[in-house]
Design an enzyme around this catalytic site. Structure first.
Site, PDB file in Angstrom:
ATOM      1  N   LYS A   1       6.655  -6.652   6.732  1.00  0.00           N
ATOM      2  CA  LYS A   1       5.218  -6.998   6.531  1.00  0.00           C
ATOM      3  C   LYS A   1       4.384  -5.649   6.994  1.00  0.00           C
ATOM      4  O   LYS A   1       3.776  -5.348   6.236  1.00  0.00           O
ATOM      5  CB  LYS A   1       4.845  -8.327   7.213  1.00  0.00           C
ATOM      6  CG  LYS A   1       3.139  -8.486   7.150  1.00  0.00           C
ATOM      7  CD  LYS A   1       2.643  -8.842   5.735  1.00  0.00           C
ATOM      8  CE  LYS A   1       1.352  -8.184   5.776  1.00  0.00           C
ATOM      9  NZ  LYS A   1       0.729  -8.722   4.477  1.00  0.00           N
TER      10      LYS A   1
ATOM     11  N   CYS B 261      -6.238  -5.337   6.614  1.00  0.00           N
ATOM     12  CA  CYS B 261      -4.779  -5.375   6.727  1.00  0.00           C
ATOM     13  C   CYS B 261      -4.183  -3.817   6.789  1.00  0.00           C
ATOM     14  O   CYS B 261      -3.756  -3.530   7.679  1.00  0.00           O
ATOM     15  CB  CYS B 261      -4.187  -5.897   5.324  1.00  0.00           C
ATOM     16  SG  CYS B 261      -4.806  -7.384   4.813  1.00  0.00           S
TER      17      CYS B 261
HETATM   18  N1  SAJ Z   1      -7.826   2.035  -0.952  1.00  0.00           N
HETATM   19  C1  SAJ Z   1      -7.897   3.641  -1.069  1.00  0.00           C
HETATM   20  N2  SAJ Z   1      -7.249   4.055  -1.898  1.00  0.00           N
HETATM   21  C2  SAJ Z   1      -6.406   3.606  -2.752  1.00  0.00           C
HETATM   22  C3  SAJ Z   1      -6.125   2.096  -2.557  1.00  0.00           C
HETATM   23  C4  SAJ Z   1      -6.801   1.516  -1.700  1.00  0.00           C
HETATM   24  O1  SAJ Z   1      -8.865   4.244  -0.479  1.00  0.00           O
HETATM   25  O2  SAJ Z   1      -5.646   4.067  -3.538  1.00  0.00           O
HETATM   26  C5  SAJ Z   1      -8.621   1.358   0.187  1.00  0.00           C
HETATM   27  C6  SAJ Z   1      -9.233   0.343  -0.273  1.00  0.00           C
HETATM   28  O3  SAJ Z   1     -10.481   0.763  -0.965  1.00  0.00           O
HETATM   29  C7  SAJ Z   1      -9.596  -0.733   0.830  1.00  0.00           C
HETATM   30  C8  SAJ Z   1      -8.290  -0.416   1.637  1.00  0.00           C
HETATM   31  O4  SAJ Z   1      -7.730   0.765   0.897  1.00  0.00           O
HETATM   32  O5  SAJ Z   1     -10.853  -0.022   1.650  1.00  0.00           O
HETATM   33  C9  SAJ Z   1      -7.207  -1.525   1.522  1.00  0.00           C
HETATM   34  O6  SAJ Z   1      -7.348  -2.073   0.180  1.00  0.00           O
HETATM   35  P1  SAJ Z   1      -6.027  -2.180  -0.615  1.00  0.00           P
HETATM   36  O7  SAJ Z   1      -6.281  -2.806  -1.919  1.00  0.00           O
HETATM   37  O8  SAJ Z   1      -5.175  -1.340  -0.442  1.00  0.00           O
HETATM   38  O9  SAJ Z   1      -5.302  -3.633   0.242  1.00  0.00           O
HETATM   39  P2  SAJ Z   1      -5.813  -4.859   0.938  1.00  0.00           P
HETATM   40  O10 SAJ Z   1      -5.942  -4.400   2.321  1.00  0.00           O
HETATM   41  O11 SAJ Z   1      -6.820  -5.501   0.086  1.00  0.00           O
HETATM   42  O12 SAJ Z   1      -4.197  -5.800   0.695  1.00  0.00           O
HETATM   43  C10 SAJ Z   1      -3.348  -5.282   1.373  1.00  0.00           C
HETATM   44  C11 SAJ Z   1      -2.152  -5.405   0.474  1.00  0.00           C
HETATM   45  N3  SAJ Z   1      -0.959  -4.612   0.877  1.00  0.00           N
HETATM   46  C12 SAJ Z   1      -0.101  -3.502   0.008  1.00  0.00           C
HETATM   47  O13 SAJ Z   1      -0.357  -3.410  -1.087  1.00  0.00           O
HETATM   48  C13 SAJ Z   1       1.183  -3.065   0.758  1.00  0.00           C
HETATM   49  C14 SAJ Z   1      -1.698  -6.708   0.335  1.00  0.00           C
HETATM   50  O14 SAJ Z   1      -0.526  -6.808  -0.669  1.00  0.00           O
HETATM   51  C15 SAJ Z   1      -1.494  -7.404   1.477  1.00  0.00           C
HETATM   52  O15 SAJ Z   1      -1.062  -8.674   1.301  1.00  0.00           O
HETATM   53  C16 SAJ Z   1      -2.511  -7.083   2.250  1.00  0.00           C
HETATM   54  O16 SAJ Z   1      -2.658  -5.828   2.610  1.00  0.00           O
HETATM   55  C17 SAJ Z   1      -2.415  -8.040   3.665  1.00  0.00           C
HETATM   56  O17 SAJ Z   1      -3.086  -9.162   3.743  1.00  0.00           O
HETATM   57  O18 SAJ Z   1      -1.878  -7.567   4.371  1.00  0.00           O
END
Ligand code: SAJ
Length: 439
Positions: free
Chosen positions: A234, A288
């Site tokens: 995880k 996360c």
């Molecule tokens: N972000 C970027 N660039 C990107 C993608 C995201 O800057 O290319 C930023 C987003 O704007 C945001 C942050 O990263 O601020 C996190 O967003 P996210 O969409 O990447 O992820 P979370 O935190 O919403 O959800 C993640 C997911 N993990 C993965 O994809 C490995 C989700 O599947 C998990 O269940 C979740 O964390 C969790 O609860 O752990």
């Protein structure tokens, strides 16, 4: 609505199964169990609803009486695509909500796991408190599933001792499982049903039984492994994403230094069959990706070097954006900070969750330098949470000359034309107008 977990001594009582369970509604899938989901936040609520909607008898327990009242009043507590439909199905199937722990054979704990910002270590207090409270209700033979994200070794270090301290023998009186959640805010309901899952258990047969429970709604592959491996996978999944985003953010800084187009470079690189770089942005938020990798840094400070640097890179992005605002204002001869507006307060697009949001981080950094006056607007945040906050796009735009797009909500993509007479710093690369600045 707060999803704060409950610490010691908040157990509201124990309730026997029949009081909360609708008559005649047991298991279309042949699962002769009632599941008590503990913690009805972003993960616990959809999980409880999904199980219920698929024929499993479910009672949701949360120590927050207001939250329980809202759910019992027929309303959900946060916005998420498909959640309201799922809620309706689950209510029709008989799910109910209470502050009391149930006497049953299966518990799913999904309470928050904050981390200590100084030590970077996980704070397991909510999980431990929930386990202790569960044990007061759980009969011998019950299975306790931890869904909350925890750092590798948390079950060994904190959960097992908490159970043993109550005089219960693990593997005889209480069975332990870790089934970390994987759903992404913004697409939770779909992913709950379609993502593959991991189940970690001491005992293979118990793992298989819990796999059957999740298979009542999960169409993905469900892997059964041991607990520590499940804990680690995880955190590693979220760390992989954090490091990839940090790489993109570092590229953005390099490209800015020599005036190259980072988005075009990433787009072309990603056409290579083995390259998949994520997108740079104004920072990383949410509970996360911006938190879990720190668990590894906190537990393995001498080993988790790349991860440490990556997290620092991501954490430095709000400062980088502040600096870009300063550069652009200087270039344009702008002097009045109060004519600068931040679009977006949530941690990412189309969710109403502000935890660890880059905009809040940026405002905090600015305040630390005794700065103030930036205007802020987010269509999904209806309450007043920061100073100088606006509640509709048009009055926000009328009050600013420089718009900083922090979050790519659908609204701003739809209404991009409204920015045509503004100076725009687009941190998300979604505004297709001439003269737009990027990070
Ligand atoms: N972000 C970027 N660039 C990107 C993608 C995201 O800057 O290319 C930023 C987003 O704007 C945001 C942050 O990263 O601020 C996190 O967003 P996210 O969409 O990447 O992820 P979370 O935190 O919403 O959800 C993640 C997911 N993990 C993965 O994809 C490995 C989700 O599947 C998990 O269940 C979740 O964390 C969790 O609860 O752990």
């Amino acid at each position: 609505m707060s999803f704060a977990g409950c610490r010691e001594g908040t157990n509201r009582g124990v309730r026997r199964r029949e009081k909360c369970s609708p008559a005649g509604k047991l298991t279309r899938k042949g699962l002769d169990t009632m599941v008590n989901v503990i913690g009805l936040g972003y993960i616990g609520l959809p999980t409880a609803l999904m199980l219920a909607a698929h024929g499993v008898e479910v009672v949701g327990t949360d120590c927050n009486a207001e939250l329980v009242g809202t759910l019992n009043g027929g309303r959900t507590t946060f916005r998420e695509a498909g959640l309201d439909w799922l809620f309706r199905d689950a209510l029709a199937a008989g799910v109910c909500f209470t502050t009391e722990y149930q006497v049953t054979d299966t518990y799913i704990i999904s309470v928050p796991t904050p981390y200590d910002k100084f030590s970077k270590k996980i704070d397991p207090a909510y999980v431990i408190a929930a386990v202790r409270d569960v044990l007061k209700a759980a009969p011998d033979g019950a299975t306790v599933v931890i869904e909350s994200t925890i750092s590798p070794g948390t079950i060994e270090k904190y959960v097992r001792p908490a159970i043993e301290a109550e005089g219960r023998v693990i593997g005889r009186d209480i069975f332990l499982v870790h089934a970390p959640e994987r759903i992404i805010p913004g697409n939770m309901v779909y992913e709950l049903e379609h993502n593959n899952r991991t189940i970690g258990a001491d005992d293979r047969a118990v793992g298989e039984r819990i796999k059957t429970l999740y298979a009542s709604f999960c169409r993905g592959e469900i892997v059964v492994t041991d607990i520590k491996t499940a804990e680690m996978t995880k955190v590693v999944e979220n760390t992989f994403r954090a490091v990839n985003i940090a790489f993109a953010n570092e590229l953005a800084k390099i490209c800015r230094h020599d005036d190259m187009d980072v988005y075009e470079i990433i787009r072309i690189c990603n056409m290579h069959p083995r390259v998949n770089i994520l997108q740079p942005g104004p920072g990383v938020g949410g509970h996360c990706i911006s938190v879990d990798p720190w668990f590894l840094v906190g537990d393995y400070p001498g080993l988790a070097r790349v991860i440490n640097e990556a997290m620092k890179t991501n954490d430095g992005m709000p400062d980088f954006v502040l600096n870009r605002i300063y550069e652009i204002m200087r270039e344009k001869g702008m002097k009045d900070v109060s004519r600068v507006g931040l679009y977006g307060l949530t941690y990412k697009e189309n969710v109403d969750d502000m935890r660890e949001s880059p905009t809040l981080q940026l405002l905090e950094r600015q305040a630390r330098h005794l700065g103030a006056g930036l205007k802020v607007y987010d269509p999904l945040i209806t309450g007043d949470v920061v100073a100088n906050q606006y509640h509709d796009l048009d009055s926000f735009l009328a009050a600013v000359d420089l718009v900083v797009v922090m979050v790519k909500h659908d609204e701003i993509r739809r209404e991009a034309e409204k920015l045509s007479d503004k100076v725009v710093l687009d941190c998300q690369n979604v505004i297709d107008l001439p003269g737009v600045y990027h990070i």
